[in-house]
Scaffold this motif. Structure first.
Motif, PDB file in Angstrom:
ATOM      1  N   PRO A  63       0.593  11.803   6.240  1.00 52.17           N
ATOM      2  CA  PRO A  63       0.355  12.167   4.834  1.00 52.17           C
ATOM      3  C   PRO A  63       1.474  13.000   4.232  1.00 52.17           C
ATOM      4  CG  PRO A  63      -0.952  13.566   6.281  1.00 52.17           C
ATOM      5  CD  PRO A  63      -0.334  12.500   7.162  1.00 52.17           C
TER       6      PRO A  63
ATOM      7  N   GLU B 269      -1.839   6.530   7.786  1.00 53.07           N
ATOM      8  CA  GLU B 269      -2.866   7.561   7.620  1.00 53.07           C
ATOM      9  C   GLU B 269      -2.562   8.810   8.428  1.00 53.07           C
ATOM     10  OE1 GLU B 269      -6.667   5.835   8.374  1.00 53.07           O
ATOM     11  OE2 GLU B 269      -6.703   4.740   6.455  1.00 53.07           O
TER      12      GLU B 269
ATOM     13  N   ASP C  86       5.831  10.017   1.577  1.00 49.11           N
ATOM     14  CA  ASP C  86       5.478   9.034   0.550  1.00 49.11           C
ATOM     15  C   ASP C  86       5.656   7.666   1.200  1.00 49.11           C
ATOM     16  OD1 ASP C  86       5.068   7.543  -1.701  1.00 49.11           O
ATOM     17  OD2 ASP C  86       6.733   8.372  -2.854  1.00 49.11           O
TER      18      ASP C  86
ATOM     19  N   ARG D 113       0.868  -1.187   0.000  1.00 52.26           N
ATOM     20  CA  ARG D 113       0.000   0.000   0.000  1.00 52.26           C
ATOM     21  C   ARG D 113       0.895   1.225   0.000  1.00 52.26           C
ATOM     22  NH1 ARG D 113      -3.405   2.837   4.650  1.00 52.26           N
ATOM     23  NH2 ARG D 113      -5.110   3.749   3.450  1.00 52.26           N
ATOM     24  N   ARG D 114       0.579   2.186  -0.880  1.00 54.93           N
ATOM     25  CA  ARG D 114       1.375   3.410  -0.969  1.00 54.93           C
ATOM     26  C   ARG D 114       0.453   4.613  -0.834  1.00 54.93           C
ATOM     27  NH1 ARG D 114       5.702   4.888  -5.847  1.00 54.93           N
ATOM     28  NH2 ARG D 114       6.630   6.720  -4.813  1.00 54.93           N
ATOM     29  N   THR D 115       0.822   5.538   0.049  1.00 56.67           N
ATOM     30  CA  THR D 115      -0.001   6.715   0.300  1.00 56.67           C
ATOM     31  C   THR D 115       0.890   7.929   0.542  1.00 56.67           C
ATOM     32  OG1 THR D 115      -0.071   6.308   2.690  1.00 56.67           O
ATOM     33  CG2 THR D 115      -1.831   5.345   1.378  1.00 56.67           C
ATOM     34  N   GLY D 116       0.309   9.127   0.437  1.00 57.96           N
ATOM     35  CA  GLY D 116       0.986  10.352   0.820  1.00 57.96           C
ATOM     36  C   GLY D 116       1.984  10.865  -0.199  1.00 57.96           C
ATOM     37  N   HIS D 117       2.654  11.964   0.173  1.00 56.93           N
ATOM     38  CA  HIS D 117       3.653  12.612  -0.684  1.00 56.93           C
ATOM     39  C   HIS D 117       4.754  13.178   0.198  1.00 56.93           C
ATOM     40  CE1 HIS D 117       0.867  12.424  -4.118  1.00 56.93           C
ATOM     41  NE2 HIS D 117      -0.074  12.778  -3.257  1.00 56.93           N
TER      42      HIS D 117
ATOM     43  N   ARG E 121      -1.594   0.505   8.651  1.00 61.50           N
ATOM     44  CA  ARG E 121      -2.581   1.467   8.159  1.00 61.50           C
ATOM     45  C   ARG E 121      -2.821   2.627   9.111  1.00 61.50           C
ATOM     46  NH1 ARG E 121      -7.023   3.332   9.235  1.00 61.50           N
ATOM     47  NH2 ARG E 121      -7.249   1.930  11.009  1.00 61.50           N
TER      48      ARG E 121
END
Length: 280
Positions: A46, A43, A49, A17-21, A39
């Motif tokens: 954010p 979350e 990356d 799972r890949r989220t954010g910057h 997770r």
């Protein structure tokens, strides 16, 4: 329908799972869990990356051979970093993932390492170590019948007992995250092979050569890797590492106190990158 709630179609596992910057941040899970365990932390970050990866032999991860070694698990993590175009990243891992994070640091793939309750610090095996391995084997052997009967959702007391290996106070775990913990433990594909791979590679070699900042995090209520027994292997070999002991927390703080872990990870990443920014 209710009896199959843990393994319905919408819960088919993913490998990552890949989220954010922002700055790259790799999160590595403990034994018999998966990237889903991160997770609640991901979350809360954010501004990074974030890539969370499931290792071979685990829920969502690829298979693992009978002759595998610990290095093969870490090779998969490196391959995932390559696939996402990352030469290096800030690396955070828990338990088996903590050992993997240290190994990535040793291999030059980390910008900083946060190892939470790291495994691999077994310079001499004791009866307690043997009992712990035996308990893992029992859990691994029992996962298939438990999954087939879906007995855990019907027996909250049994599920709570299992969660006590993860958290000192399972009541602090958000119910959805608790279900993920149970689901991923039951869904681990080859836990015995993973244990064998680790047994062939203990103790963790070469960690004293890690060239980047290291944060060793221990949990004072950890019943899986109690810091009094296992922390010295790491602190003796990494005398310049930052050391934190979390109070009143069990083996997997990322599911028990995710806000605290996210804050701790962020603070260490900032501290690790600040000298570089000041020089630039």
């Amino acid at each position: 329908m209710a009896r199959r709630a843990l393994f319905t179609r919408r819960y088919r596992p993913s490998g990552s799972r890949r989220t954010g910057h922002g700055e790259p941040l790799l999160l590595i899970h403990p034994f018999m869990l998966s990237h889903h365990s991160w997770r609640p932390v991901a979350e809360r970050l954010p501004q990074y990356d974030v890539l969370a990866v499931s290792m071979p032999g685990h829920y969502g991860g690829p298979g693992v051979s009978l002759t595998a070694r610990f290095d093969d698990l870490v090779d998969h993590l490196e391959a995932e970093m390559d696939r996402h175009g990352w030469d290096t990243a800030h690396v955070v891992g828990n338990s088996l993932g903590g050992w993997a994070a240290l190994e990535l640091g040793r291999r030059g793939r980390a910008r900083s390492v946060t190892a939470i309750a790291p495994a691999g610090g077994y310079d001499s095996l004791t009866l307690r170590d043997a009992a712990m391995v035996a308990s893992f084997l029992v859990a691994a052997a029992g996962r298939r019948p438990a999954r087939l009967t879906n007995v855990l959702p019907l027996l909250p007391a049994v599920a709570s007992l299992g969660l006590r290996a993860v958290a000192h106070d399972p009541r602090q775990i958000v119910p959805a995250d608790a279900r993920h913990v149970i689901r991923t433990a039951l869904g681990a594909t080859h836990p015995v092979r993973v244990l064998l791979a680790c047994a062939r590679s203990i103790p963790a070699p070469g960690i004293e050569t890690i060239p980047v900042p290291v944060h060793l995090v221990f949990a004072d209520k950890d019943v899986v890797i109690p810091p009094r027994r296992y922390a010295p292997y790491f602190t003796d070999r990494l005398p310049h590492a930052k050391v934190t002991t979390l109070q009143g927390v069990g083996h997997c703080p990322q599911v028990e106190v995710p806000g605290l872990v996210a804050e701790m990870v962020h603070d260490f990443v900032v501290a690790s990158t600040a000298p570089v920014a000041a020089t630039a």
